[in-house]
Design a protein around this motif. Structure first.
Motif, PDB file in Angstrom:
ATOM      1  N   SER A  89       0.827  -1.212   0.000  1.00  0.00           N
ATOM      2  CA  SER A  89       0.000   0.000   0.000  1.00  0.00           C
ATOM      3  C   SER A  89       0.857   1.255   0.000  1.00  0.00           C
ATOM      4  N   LEU A  90       1.902   1.288   0.814  1.00  0.00           N
ATOM      5  CA  LEU A  90       2.764   2.467   0.855  1.00  0.00           C
ATOM      6  C   LEU A  90       3.435   2.711  -0.497  1.00  0.00           C
ATOM      7  N   ARG A  91       3.810   1.641  -1.159  1.00  0.00           N
ATOM      8  CA  ARG A  91       4.427   1.781  -2.477  1.00  0.00           C
ATOM      9  C   ARG A  91       3.429   2.364  -3.485  1.00  0.00           C
ATOM     10  N   ARG A  92       2.216   1.846  -3.489  1.00  0.00           N
ATOM     11  CA  ARG A  92       1.217   2.331  -4.447  1.00  0.00           C
ATOM     12  C   ARG A  92       0.742   3.741  -4.108  1.00  0.00           C
ATOM     13  N   LEU A  93       0.643   4.038  -2.832  1.00  0.00           N
ATOM     14  CA  LEU A  93       0.187   5.363  -2.408  1.00  0.00           C
ATOM     15  C   LEU A  93       1.297   6.404  -2.452  1.00  0.00           C
ATOM     16  N   ARG A  94       2.527   5.949  -2.659  1.00  0.00           N
ATOM     17  CA  ARG A  94       3.694   6.831  -2.792  1.00  0.00           C
ATOM     18  C   ARG A  94       3.833   7.751  -1.571  1.00  0.00           C
ATOM     19  N   THR A  95       3.753   7.128  -0.414  1.00  0.00           N
ATOM     20  CA  THR A  95       3.876   7.865   0.836  1.00  0.00           C
ATOM     21  C   THR A  95       4.647   7.004   1.829  1.00  0.00           C
ATOM     22  N   ASP A  96       5.127   7.624   2.890  1.00  0.00           N
ATOM     23  CA  ASP A  96       5.892   6.866   3.879  1.00  0.00           C
ATOM     24  C   ASP A  96       5.049   6.440   5.078  1.00  0.00           C
TER      25      ASP A  96
END
Length: 333
Positions: free
Chosen positions: A114-121
């Motif tokens: 999810s963090l990868r797809r949402l481009r957030t940390d």
């Protein structure tokens, strides 16, 4: 009716959010064809109007809804309270075409995706989408709590849980919010989970507060739905159930006309009036419906209004289950 600006805020335990959020599922899944430019325009308008709370999940698409939000969030992340979910895996060989997975090892795998797809940390609110009957809730929530310790997640939530499961989970780690279907035609949370949330200080996030669009009055026939719209397989949208539910919606339309608002605004105002600890997340792909929904924040329902609505649309009034049988097995666990 124009939306209130800035929007009022509400609290989900330790998160401050706009009093109405935006459910993003329909931008990528379940409701027929979508338009990326239109979706981005609606997201931009929502933020412009003061909506801070956005809801997605890894299984919407699957994955494409998180990717859409990830693209949109660039340069805006600090203005958004972002919620996503995990735990439902698409599995054509499983009952209902899906499998529930709450194993601790999968918790880690899911948040990384999810963090990868949402481009957030980090994610502000991370929900278990459905309870895994094969995994003790204490084990799942323990692994989710570890994500909070590591700063990958600010707060954790649960979706479609029973009061007992909520209490067991909250004993392991504070639960910030429970998300379940709640509207005039789905009042199941009144049977215990809302009370349990209040007992524990947990916020409540109603999804489908407009009855999957039925309460808007815009759906007059099953033929109004696209062939690949999942509502065509929903018992409430089929056969005699459809017509009997349509009769209920006509009551909402009549009361809304007397109140000087739209049916959507009346239905959302009713949900908002159930308590300051509720933050509905109506979903839409169109700016005009977004703006109409936000107008619900300006609708004040008197005790007499609420009594009339309750008399016209009492608990259990809607005909048909809210999901097909295979899917109903995974709710209120």
């Amino acid at each position: 009716m124009t939306p209130t600006t800035p929007l009022p805020t509400r609290y989900l335990r330790d998160l401050t959010v706009s009093a109405l959020g935006l459910g993003c599922m329909g931008m990528s899944a379940f409701y027929g064809p979508t338009d990326r430019a239109q979706n981005l325009g609606t997201l931009n308008r929502a933020l412009e109007l003061g909506v801070t709370f956005y809801d997605t999940a890894d299984m919407y698409g699957p994955h494409t809804n998180e990717e859409l939000l990830g693209d949109w969030l660039q340069g805006k992340r600090d203005r958004v309270v972002l919620a996503t979910k995990f735990g439902i895996q698409i599995a054509p060989d499983a009952p209902g075409g899906r499998r529930i997975n709450g194993r601790p090892g999968y918790v880690r795998q899911a948040i990384e995706g999810s963090l990868r797809r949402l481009r957030t940390d980090h994610v502000d609110l991370y929900y278990l989408h459905r309870v895994d009957p094969e995994t003790p809730i204490e084990d799942t929530v323990g692994a989710m709590g570890q994500l909070v310790q590591e700063g990958l997640v600010r707060a954790i939530g649960l979706s479609e849980v029973s009061p007992d499961t909520l209490r067991r989970a909250n004993a392991v780690h504070p639960i910030t919010a429970v998300q379940s279907e709640y509207s005039l035609w789905t009042r199941d949370p009144e049977q215990g989970v809302l009370a349990a949330c209040r007992e524990l200080g947990v916020g409540f996030v109603p999804y489908s507060p407009l009855g999957r669009g039925f309460l808007t009055g815009e759906i007059r026939s099953p033929d109004d739905l696209a062939d690949d719209d999942f509502r065509k397989h929903n018992p409430r949208f089929q056969g005699e159930n459809f017509q009997r539910n349509l009769d209920l919606v006509r009551e909402v339309q009549a009361m809304a006309a007397q109140k000087g608002c739209t049916p959507s605004q009346l239905a959302l105002a009713w949900v908002l009036a159930q308590g300051e600890d509720l933050v509905p997340i109506p979903g839409t792909r169109r700016v005009k419906y977004l703006e109409d929904n936000l107008g619900a924040l300006d609708v004040h329902l008197t005790p007499d209004d609420l009594a009339r609505i309750d008399a016209a649309f009492p608990p259990g009034a809607a005909q048909g289950t809210r999901y097909p049988e295979a899917t109903m097995n995974s709710v209120n666990r």
